[in-house]
Write a protein that holds these residues in place. Sequence first.
Motif, PDB file in Angstrom:
ATOM      1  N   THR A  12       0.868  -1.178   0.000  1.00 32.48           N
ATOM      2  CA  THR A  12       0.000   0.000   0.000  1.00 32.48           C
ATOM      3  C   THR A  12       0.905   1.228   0.000  1.00 32.48           C
ATOM      4  N   ALA A  13       0.330   2.385  -0.285  1.00 28.76           N
ATOM      5  CA  ALA A  13       1.114   3.623  -0.269  1.00 28.76           C
ATOM      6  C   ALA A  13       1.724   3.851   1.115  1.00 28.76           C
ATOM      7  N   GLU A  14       0.973   3.518   2.152  1.00 26.06           N
ATOM      8  CA  GLU A  14       1.468   3.699   3.523  1.00 26.06           C
ATOM      9  C   GLU A  14       2.668   2.784   3.788  1.00 26.06           C
ATOM     10  N   ILE A  15       2.587   1.546   3.348  1.00 27.53           N
ATOM     11  CA  ILE A  15       3.707   0.616   3.531  1.00 27.53           C
ATOM     12  C   ILE A  15       4.941   1.124   2.793  1.00 27.53           C
ATOM     13  N   LEU A  16       4.770   1.570   1.555  1.00 25.77           N
ATOM     14  CA  LEU A  16       5.913   2.084   0.792  1.00 25.77           C
ATOM     15  C   LEU A  16       6.544   3.270   1.505  1.00 25.77           C
ATOM     16  N   SER A  17       5.719   4.154   2.035  1.00 17.95           N
ATOM     17  CA  SER A  17       6.223   5.313   2.769  1.00 17.95           C
ATOM     18  C   SER A  17       6.998   4.885   4.015  1.00 17.95           C
ATOM     19  N   ASP A  18       6.482   3.888   4.729  1.00 15.98           N
ATOM     20  CA  ASP A  18       7.157   3.390   5.932  1.00 15.98           C
ATOM     21  C   ASP A  18       8.508   2.751   5.591  1.00 15.98           C
ATOM     22  N   ILE A  19       8.548   1.971   4.514  1.00 15.55           N
ATOM     23  CA  ILE A  19       9.810   1.334   4.105  1.00 15.55           C
ATOM     24  C   ILE A  19      10.819   2.387   3.680  1.00 15.55           C
ATOM     25  N   ALA A  20      10.363   3.398   2.928  1.00 15.46           N
ATOM     26  CA  ALA A  20      11.262   4.477   2.499  1.00 15.46           C
ATOM     27  C   ALA A  20      11.836   5.220   3.703  1.00 15.46           C
ATOM     28  N   ALA A  21      11.045   5.390   4.751  1.00 14.14           N
ATOM     29  CA  ALA A  21      11.530   6.059   5.961  1.00 14.14           C
ATOM     30  C   ALA A  21      12.512   5.177   6.721  1.00 14.14           C
ATOM     31  N   ARG A  22      12.270   3.876   6.706  1.00 12.75           N
ATOM     32  CA  ARG A  22      13.150   2.940   7.420  1.00 12.75           C
ATOM     33  C   ARG A  22      14.501   2.786   6.717  1.00 12.75           C
ATOM     34  N   PHE A  23      14.493   2.898   5.377  1.00 12.83           N
ATOM     35  CA  PHE A  23      15.717   2.766   4.583  1.00 12.83           C
ATOM     36  C   PHE A  23      15.915   4.064   3.788  1.00 12.83           C
ATOM     37  N   PRO A  24      16.433   5.116   4.439  1.00 11.23           N
ATOM     38  CA  PRO A  24      16.574   6.406   3.751  1.00 11.23           C
ATOM     39  C   PRO A  24      17.669   6.356   2.680  1.00 11.23           C
ATOM     40  N   GLY A  25      17.692   7.366   1.844  1.00 11.68           N
ATOM     41  CA  GLY A  25      18.739   7.477   0.831  1.00 11.68           C
ATOM     42  C   GLY A  25      18.336   6.946  -0.528  1.00 11.68           C
ATOM     43  N   GLY A  26      17.043   6.747  -0.732  1.00 13.24           N
ATOM     44  CA  GLY A  26      16.576   6.248  -2.022  1.00 13.24           C
ATOM     45  C   GLY A  26      16.567   7.340  -3.082  1.00 13.24           C
ATOM     46  N   THR A  27      16.519   6.917  -4.332  1.00 12.21           N
ATOM     47  CA  THR A  27      16.456   7.826  -5.476  1.00 12.21           C
ATOM     48  C   THR A  27      15.096   7.686  -6.136  1.00 12.21           C
ATOM     49  N   LEU A  28      14.425   8.813  -6.370  1.00 10.03           N
ATOM     50  CA  LEU A  28      13.126   8.805  -7.031  1.00 10.03           C
ATOM     51  C   LEU A  28      13.331   8.807  -8.543  1.00 10.03           C
ATOM     52  N   ILE A  29      12.731   7.832  -9.226  1.00  9.23           N
ATOM     53  CA  ILE A  29      12.881   7.691 -10.676  1.00  9.23           C
ATOM     54  C   ILE A  29      11.498   7.531 -11.305  1.00  9.23           C
ATOM     55  N   PRO A  30      11.071   8.490 -12.150  1.00  7.56           N
ATOM     56  CA  PRO A  30       9.825   8.283 -12.884  1.00  7.56           C
ATOM     57  C   PRO A  30      10.056   7.271 -13.997  1.00  7.56           C
ATOM     58  N   MET A  31       9.114   6.342 -14.192  1.00  2.27           N
ATOM     59  CA  MET A  31       9.274   5.286 -15.189  1.00  2.27           C
ATOM     60  C   MET A  31       8.012   5.154 -16.034  1.00  2.27           C
ATOM     61  N   THR A  32       8.226   5.002 -17.332  1.00  2.00           N
ATOM     62  CA  THR A  32       7.150   4.704 -18.270  1.00  2.00           C
ATOM     63  C   THR A  32       7.585   3.504 -19.090  1.00  2.00           C
ATOM     64  N   THR A  33       6.789   2.443 -19.054  1.00  2.00           N
ATOM     65  CA  THR A  33       7.142   1.187 -19.700  1.00  2.00           C
ATOM     66  C   THR A  33       6.127   0.844 -20.779  1.00  2.00           C
ATOM     67  N   THR A  34       6.633   0.397 -21.934  1.00  2.00           N
ATOM     68  CA  THR A  34       5.785  -0.148 -22.985  1.00  2.00           C
ATOM     69  C   THR A  34       6.271  -1.556 -23.290  1.00  2.00           C
ATOM     70  N   TYR A  35       5.337  -2.514 -23.293  1.00  2.00           N
ATOM     71  CA  TYR A  35       5.649  -3.900 -23.607  1.00  2.00           C
ATOM     72  C   TYR A  35       5.238  -4.192 -25.043  1.00  2.00           C
ATOM     73  N   TYR A  36       6.026  -5.043 -25.704  1.00  2.00           N
ATOM     74  CA  TYR A  36       5.807  -5.346 -27.120  1.00  2.00           C
ATOM     75  C   TYR A  36       5.706  -6.846 -27.360  1.00  2.00           C
ATOM     76  N   ASP A  37       5.024  -7.185 -28.446  1.00  2.00           N
ATOM     77  CA  ASP A  37       4.959  -8.564 -28.920  1.00  2.00           C
ATOM     78  C   ASP A  37       4.835  -8.508 -30.436  1.00  2.00           C
ATOM     79  N   THR A  38       4.955  -9.660 -31.062  1.00  2.00           N
ATOM     80  CA  THR A  38       4.698  -9.741 -32.499  1.00  2.00           C
ATOM     81  C   THR A  38       3.186  -9.855 -32.691  1.00  2.00           C
TER      82      THR A  38
END
Length: 193
Positions: A12-38
Amino acid sequence: MATEFEIKYTATAEILSDIAARFPGGTLIPMTTTYYDTKDGSLSGRRWTLRHRQEGSSQVCTLKTPGSDGISRGEWECDCDCITDAIACLAKASGHSELISLTEGGLIATCGARFQRIAIPVQIGESSAEIALDQGELLGGGRSAPLCECEIELKSGNKEDILAFAAKIAETYHMKQELRSKFARAKALAQEG
């Protein structure tokens, strides 16, 4: 072969926030992914994943193939802003030369994901890992679904260290393992649409 070994947990968003606080020093990276097939689904039929991902200011194309243990996968990447231009590089790096002939008829975008990642490097004994806290949405078939998960990926060292660390994190935050990849979930969303 390059091997990816990671464990995913639904969060959950709350869990992610708690983990980020417990392990500081993370890098925020925006990501956009496109998956392909034939057009005929040749890659999915082999359980291969082909993707292009914008990771902040970088663009990376990736081929993933199934592993033997259900957790690890073959993974090869090259920096490239166009998936078709990356095919030869990925075929050579992976040793899967048939990727070239399989994709000669063209590729179609099947689904995707758009999210923010907080990437946190951690040292676990002699092993190094990355905690990836992902929040955003899966995209497929004109539909979207929320994405909120914690990934723990081995960068170097041994799997046992990561498995023990991941189990402890999962127990602490009452998270359940997510066995499906982002691609599998986005593809299912596209098929529902």
